[in-house]
Scaffold this active site. Structure first.
Site, short mmCIF file in Angstrom:
data_model
loop_
_atom_site.label_atom_id
_atom_site.label_comp_id
_atom_site.label_asym_id
_atom_site.label_seq_id
_atom_site.Cartn_x
_atom_site.Cartn_y
_atom_site.Cartn_z
NE ARG A 234 -4.10 -1.36 0.18
CZ ARG A 234 -4.37 -2.46 -0.85
NH1 ARG A 234 -3.67 -2.88 -1.41
NH2 ARG A 234 -5.36 -3.29 -0.71
CD GLU A 263 -3.10 2.95 -5.15
OE1 GLU A 263 -1.86 2.66 -5.10
OE2 GLU A 263 -3.76 1.96 -5.21
CG HIS A 295 -2.90 -1.23 -7.03
ND1 HIS A 295 -3.27 -0.46 -5.65
CD2 HIS A 295 -3.18 -2.58 -6.54
CE1 HIS A 295 -3.62 -1.40 -4.97
NE2 HIS A 295 -3.45 -2.54 -5.28
P1 NAD Z 1 -1.58 -11.35 5.46
O1 NAD Z 1 -2.62 -10.95 6.18
O2 NAD Z 1 -1.35 -12.75 4.73
O3 NAD Z 1 -0.07 -11.03 5.89
C1 NAD Z 1 0.36 -9.48 6.48
C2 NAD Z 1 1.39 -9.93 7.25
O4 NAD Z 1 2.02 -8.38 7.76
C3 NAD Z 1 1.13 -10.60 8.42
O5 NAD Z 1 2.19 -11.76 8.68
C4 NAD Z 1 1.34 -9.46 9.49
O6 NAD Z 1 1.52 -10.35 10.70
C5 NAD Z 1 2.30 -8.71 9.15
N1 NAD Z 1 2.11 -7.35 9.75
C6 NAD Z 1 1.29 -6.90 10.26
N2 NAD Z 1 1.59 -5.57 10.96
C7 NAD Z 1 2.88 -5.40 10.48
C8 NAD Z 1 4.01 -4.51 11.02
N3 NAD Z 1 3.65 -3.55 11.61
N4 NAD Z 1 5.17 -4.67 10.59
C9 NAD Z 1 5.50 -5.92 9.71
N5 NAD Z 1 4.67 -7.01 9.37
C10 NAD Z 1 3.42 -6.58 9.79
O7 NAD Z 1 -1.65 -10.35 4.03
P2 NAD Z 1 -1.16 -10.65 2.53
O8 NAD Z 1 -1.92 -11.20 1.55
O9 NAD Z 1 0.34 -11.03 2.60
O10 NAD Z 1 -1.07 -9.00 1.73
C11 NAD Z 1 -0.23 -8.09 2.30
C12 NAD Z 1 -0.89 -6.80 1.87
O11 NAD Z 1 -0.52 -6.74 0.14
C13 NAD Z 1 -2.29 -6.46 1.91
O12 NAD Z 1 -2.69 -5.88 3.12
C14 NAD Z 1 -2.36 -5.50 0.68
O13 NAD Z 1 -2.33 -4.39 1.22
C15 NAD Z 1 -1.42 -5.71 -0.24
N6 NAD Z 1 -1.78 -6.17 -1.66
C16 NAD Z 1 -1.42 -5.60 -2.84
C17 NAD Z 1 -2.00 -6.03 -4.08
C18 NAD Z 1 -1.83 -5.32 -5.35
O14 NAD Z 1 -2.07 -5.66 -6.31
N7 NAD Z 1 -0.49 -4.49 -5.28
C19 NAD Z 1 -2.54 -7.28 -3.95
C20 NAD Z 1 -2.89 -8.00 -2.82
C21 NAD Z 1 -2.51 -7.58 -1.64
#
Ligand code: NAD
Length: 336
Positions: A234, A263, A295
């Site tokens: 994000r 964005e 994105h």
């Molecule tokens: P997830 O919930 O499986 O994993 C997120 C991880 O981040 C968890 O292990 C959590 O403990 C950790 N976390 C929480 N707070 C944190 C902190 N302060 N510091 C470090 N780590 C921390 O989520 P995911 O499926 O792996 O997705 C991650 C992110 O990717 C989503 O939240 C979304 O914003 C982004 N995303 C982007 C796209 C894209 O098209 N660009 C697509 C899907 C997801």
């Protein structure tokens, strides 16, 4: 159920219409983004389906509840654009697609790394102009480098699995370390240590009040000189101005982003005939060591199919009064 889609694109309509043949919901696709002005379009529907840049703040939630909307179905994993307190207050259930294809996002992060590093985007343009020079195209071997992964959830883990072939040393920062990754040799360290030792830093944690601008002027000072920063998570995870400053000072070596703090005004639109009224993105685009995609990390056929499948299943489950707890977004996600 009768569902209003906001921020709908041709690929949403194509994949949802196709997958819906086995669900038979009534889908209506609006191209406009959901916000205070467009919320009136939800009148007459039972559910609303939104994407990452739709705005489901307290005001919009109140308006949705006045239109008897009981379900907000997110066709994405992130939910930072939804006011969860307001959802609870107005009795609107929020469901999401927690993991549709972590590999799709991880593979895009890898694409950013390899493109930025080996400058294939520049080579492509040069060769089209008949310029076969190799000047200023030097990259580095990713093999054996230190890669820092911030957030080792579904996408962070998929990213680590994908990059194992480069035999790097993995550092990770996550408040909830993953035991299996530890056993596989991933070293969990503080964010400062990760920033100071990584050649490539890749962000994979959600946006929350805690992670807002987690990469900022204070900790960019620790970044290893010449390091590459990749953000497919994000935009607001990084303080963009501070990152530009670090690039200018040649502390940070390069930046690859699929997300940008502002964005909503830009991404998913064709603005090629317009003057872009955002000096920060204009500066980013002008820097030779910055690569921006709009994105698109999620945009694979497999991910689109899975997103449509899970979203429509979520809607059916809600209709049948049996929602999957894993897909339910509630106050537990705010640590309450
Ligand atoms: P997830 O919930 O499986 O994993 C997120 C991880 O981040 C968890 O292990 C959590 O403990 C950790 N976390 C929480 N707070 C944190 C902190 N302060 N510091 C470090 N780590 C921390 O989520 P995911 O499926 O792996 O997705 C991650 C992110 O990717 C989503 O939240 C979304 O914003 C982004 N995303 C982007 C796209 C894209 O098209 N660009 C697509 C899907 C997801």
């Amino acid at each position: 159920m009768k569902v209003a889609f906001f921020s709908s694109k041709s690929y949403d309509e194509e994949y949802f219409t196709n997958v819906n043949k086995t669900f038979d919901h009534k889908l209506h696709f609006f191209e406009t983004r959901l916000d205070a002005h467009t919320v009136k379009l939800a009148k007459g529907y039972q559910a609303v389906c939104i994407f990452v840049n739709d705005k489901a703040d307290a005001h919009v939630m109140r308006k949705l509840s006045q239109r008897n909307i009981k379900l907000l179905a997110l066709r994405c994993a992130g939910f930072n654009n939804v006011d969860l307190d307001a959802a609870e207050k107005y009795g609107i259930t929020v469901l999401r697609v927690p993991a549709y294809s972590p590999r799709a996002v991880a593979e895009h992060a890898l694409a950013l790394i390899l493109t930025l590093n080996r400058k294939t985007h520049k080579a492509y343009n040069r060769i089209r102009e008949g310029n076969f020079s190799l000047e200023r195209l030097t990259g580095f071997n990713v093999s054996g480098k230190t890669i820092g992964v911030v957030g080792s959830g579904a996408i962070g883990r998929a990213f680590i699995q994908l990059l194992k072939g480069f035999e790097p040393h993995f550092l990770a920062f996550d408040p909830y370390p993953n035991e299996q990754l530890k056993n596989e040799g991933v070293e969990y360290v503080s964010l400062e240590k990760l920033l100071s030792e990584s050649d490539i830093i890749s962000l994979h944690c959600p946006l929350s009040p805690e992670t807002h601008k987690m990469i900022n002027a204070q900790n960019l000072k620790y970044v290893k000189q010449g390091a590459m920063l990749i953000n497919t998570s994000r935009g607001k995870l990084i303080d963009t101005e501070a990152v530009i400053d670090s690039l200018r000072k040649k502390q940070l070596g390069s930046l690859g982003i699929d997300v940008y703090a502002e964005e909503e005004k830009l991404f998913f639109k064709d603005l090629s005939e317009m003057i872009i009224d955002d000096d920060t993105i204009a500066r980013l685009i002008s820097l030779p060591n910055v690569l921006v995609t709009a994105h698109q990390a999620f945009l694979t056929r497999e991910a689109l199919e899975q997103i449509a499948e899970t979203t429509l299943q979520n809607i059916s489950d809600f209709n049948n009064g049996q929602i999957a707890e894993t897909n339910h977004v509630g106050r537990k996600h705010l640590g309450k």
